[in-house]
Scaffold this active site. Sequence first.
Site, PDB file in Angstrom:
ATOM      1  N   ASP A 171       0.832  -1.207   0.000  1.00  0.00           N
ATOM      2  CA  ASP A 171       0.000   0.000   0.000  1.00  0.00           C
ATOM      3  C   ASP A 171       0.869   1.260   0.000  1.00  0.00           C
ATOM      4  O   ASP A 171       1.968   1.259   0.546  1.00  0.00           O
ATOM      5  CB  ASP A 171      -0.895  -0.042   1.254  1.00  0.00           C
TER       6      ASP A 171
ATOM      7  N   ASN B 241       1.630   3.439  -2.792  1.00  0.00           N
ATOM      8  CA  ASN B 241       2.332   3.924  -4.000  1.00  0.00           C
ATOM      9  C   ASN B 241       1.842   5.322  -4.375  1.00  0.00           C
ATOM     10  O   ASN B 241       2.629   6.197  -4.739  1.00  0.00           O
ATOM     11  CB  ASN B 241       2.067   3.001  -5.196  1.00  0.00           C
TER      12      ASN B 241
ATOM     13  N   GLU C 165     -11.715  -4.813  -6.390  1.00  0.00           N
ATOM     14  CA  GLU C 165     -12.251  -3.452  -6.187  1.00  0.00           C
ATOM     15  C   GLU C 165     -11.389  -2.387  -6.882  1.00  0.00           C
ATOM     16  O   GLU C 165     -11.858  -1.283  -7.154  1.00  0.00           O
ATOM     17  CB  GLU C 165     -12.324  -3.115  -4.682  1.00  0.00           C
ATOM     18  N   ASN C 166     -10.118  -2.702  -7.161  1.00  0.00           N
ATOM     19  CA  ASN C 166      -9.236  -1.707  -7.794  1.00  0.00           C
ATOM     20  C   ASN C 166      -9.703  -1.313  -9.199  1.00  0.00           C
ATOM     21  O   ASN C 166      -9.280  -0.295  -9.732  1.00  0.00           O
ATOM     22  CB  ASN C 166      -7.787  -2.211  -7.866  1.00  0.00           C
TER      23      ASN C 166
ATOM     24  N   ARG D 116       1.466  -4.909   5.995  1.00  0.00           N
ATOM     25  CA  ARG D 116       0.792  -3.907   5.161  1.00  0.00           C
ATOM     26  C   ARG D 116       1.534  -2.597   5.346  1.00  0.00           C
ATOM     27  O   ARG D 116       1.605  -2.067   6.455  1.00  0.00           O
ATOM     28  CB  ARG D 116      -0.678  -3.742   5.554  1.00  0.00           C
TER      29      ARG D 116
ATOM     30  N   ARG E 254      -5.541  -2.496   8.462  1.00  0.00           N
ATOM     31  CA  ARG E 254      -6.698  -3.323   8.114  1.00  0.00           C
ATOM     32  C   ARG E 254      -6.282  -4.331   7.054  1.00  0.00           C
ATOM     33  O   ARG E 254      -5.244  -4.165   6.397  1.00  0.00           O
ATOM     34  CB  ARG E 254      -7.880  -2.467   7.640  1.00  0.00           C
TER      35      ARG E 254
ATOM     36  N   SER F  10      -8.384  -5.463   4.456  1.00  0.00           N
ATOM     37  CA  SER F  10      -8.976  -5.131   3.153  1.00  0.00           C
ATOM     38  C   SER F  10      -9.238  -6.337   2.253  1.00  0.00           C
ATOM     39  O   SER F  10      -8.802  -6.351   1.099  1.00  0.00           O
ATOM     40  CB  SER F  10      -8.100  -4.114   2.417  1.00  0.00           C
TER      41      SER F  10
ATOM     42  N   GLU G 275       0.669 -13.352  12.117  1.00  0.00           N
ATOM     43  CA  GLU G 275       1.093 -12.156  12.841  1.00  0.00           C
ATOM     44  C   GLU G 275       0.965 -10.987  11.876  1.00  0.00           C
ATOM     45  O   GLU G 275       1.201 -11.128  10.680  1.00  0.00           O
ATOM     46  CB  GLU G 275       2.556 -12.294  13.294  1.00  0.00           C
TER      47      GLU G 275
HETATM   48  C1  FPP Z   1      -1.539   0.198  -3.620  1.00  0.00           C
HETATM   49  O1  FPP Z   1      -1.120   1.551  -3.528  1.00  0.00           O
HETATM   50  C2  FPP Z   1      -0.893  -0.469  -4.729  1.00  0.00           C
HETATM   51  C3  FPP Z   1      -1.526  -1.038  -5.802  1.00  0.00           C
HETATM   52  C4  FPP Z   1      -2.984  -1.036  -6.017  1.00  0.00           C
HETATM   53  C5  FPP Z   1      -0.743  -1.682  -6.863  1.00  0.00           C
HETATM   54  C6  FPP Z   1       0.424  -2.533  -6.434  1.00  0.00           C
HETATM   55  C7  FPP Z   1       1.294  -2.689  -7.590  1.00  0.00           C
HETATM   56  C8  FPP Z   1       2.633  -2.648  -7.616  1.00  0.00           C
HETATM   57  C9  FPP Z   1       3.511  -2.520  -6.432  1.00  0.00           C
HETATM   58  C10 FPP Z   1       3.277  -2.760  -8.929  1.00  0.00           C
HETATM   59  C11 FPP Z   1       4.023  -4.011  -9.210  1.00  0.00           C
HETATM   60  C12 FPP Z   1       3.348  -5.266  -8.856  1.00  0.00           C
HETATM   61  C13 FPP Z   1       3.536  -6.457  -9.506  1.00  0.00           C
HETATM   62  C14 FPP Z   1       2.961  -7.687  -8.945  1.00  0.00           C
HETATM   63  C15 FPP Z   1       4.277  -6.567 -10.753  1.00  0.00           C
HETATM   64  P1  FPP Z   1      -2.221   2.676  -3.688  1.00  0.00           P
HETATM   65  O2  FPP Z   1      -2.308   3.059  -5.109  1.00  0.00           O
HETATM   66  O3  FPP Z   1      -3.519   2.189  -3.095  1.00  0.00           O
HETATM   67  O4  FPP Z   1      -1.611   3.811  -2.825  1.00  0.00           O
HETATM   68  P2  FPP Z   1      -2.431   4.940  -2.028  1.00  0.00           P
HETATM   69  O5  FPP Z   1      -3.237   4.227  -0.979  1.00  0.00           O
HETATM   70  O6  FPP Z   1      -1.346   5.782  -1.453  1.00  0.00           O
HETATM   71  O7  FPP Z   1      -3.267   5.666  -3.045  1.00  0.00           O
END
Ligand code: FPP
Length: 236
Positions: free
Chosen positions: A14, A16, A61-62, A181, A187, A189, A200
């Site tokens: 979480d 990014n 959900e994404n 996480r 959470r 999720s 854990e």
């Molecule tokens: C959550 O951060 C992240 C994601 C929905 C995508 C995860 C994907 C990667 C790390 C890319 C590479 C993965 C693979 C398996 C090749 P967010 O966008 O919900 O962050 P925020 O809560 O700060 O908006």
Amino acid sequence: MNIKIPNHVAIIMDGNGRWATSRGLSRSEGHLAGSKTLQKLTEHIFNKGVKVLSVFAFSTENFKRSKEEVDYLMNLFIKMFKTNFKTLKNKNIKIVFSKKESGLPEKLEKIIKQVEEETKNNTAGIFNICINYGGQDEIVDTTKKLCEKVLSGELDVNNIDNNIFEQNLYQDLPPIDLLIRTSGEERVSNYMLWQMAYSEMYFPSVHFPDFDSNEFDKALEVYTSRDRRFGGINKK
Ligand code: FPP
């Protein structure tokens, strides 16, 4: 301190988006940074002796996110699965995917099948990528699968137990020992609900792109200090 190595680690990657926004970058740049972190981290985690690593790449959900972000992520996954996980393949790691049967772009579904096929005989560890995944959906889909087996006479309803249920999940994996996480949210999720019954939990405040090998080693220290009782009592 003798560090304990969990058999199965799961990571909800979480933050990014927040990582990028706080630097004046686009959300896509955050995902790209996250993908680079993941690449280095997987190698470190398997080198530490972890046998199974699960990551939450994309939830059902994404799909509610903007088309631009969803498209970017799908293309990033295609690129990563095509090229970047080569080192894992060479390290004898089996790559599997926990996902709903359909719903991803055809091109991505094709690469997923290819990666699974190419690595299916690898034995050094398992990298489980959850994509188009929801924990409740996994339980419902498993229930349907078992009902079909009962209806066809392949399975006796009285033989259904936790082991049989587990073997019929999207992937037959051992229980999660440590769930991480990033980003400070505490959470789960709708992540691997069945598999994390006794895991854990660790919630570091850093955003995923900054969750490097040192941060993972800190997680191992915290895990080592935990007293796991599985409902019983540990004698001191
Ligand atoms: C959550 O951060 C992240 C994601 C929905 C995508 C995860 C994907 C990667 C790390 C890319 C590479 C993965 C693979 C398996 C090749 P967010 O966008 O919900 O962050 P925020 O809560 O700060 O908006």
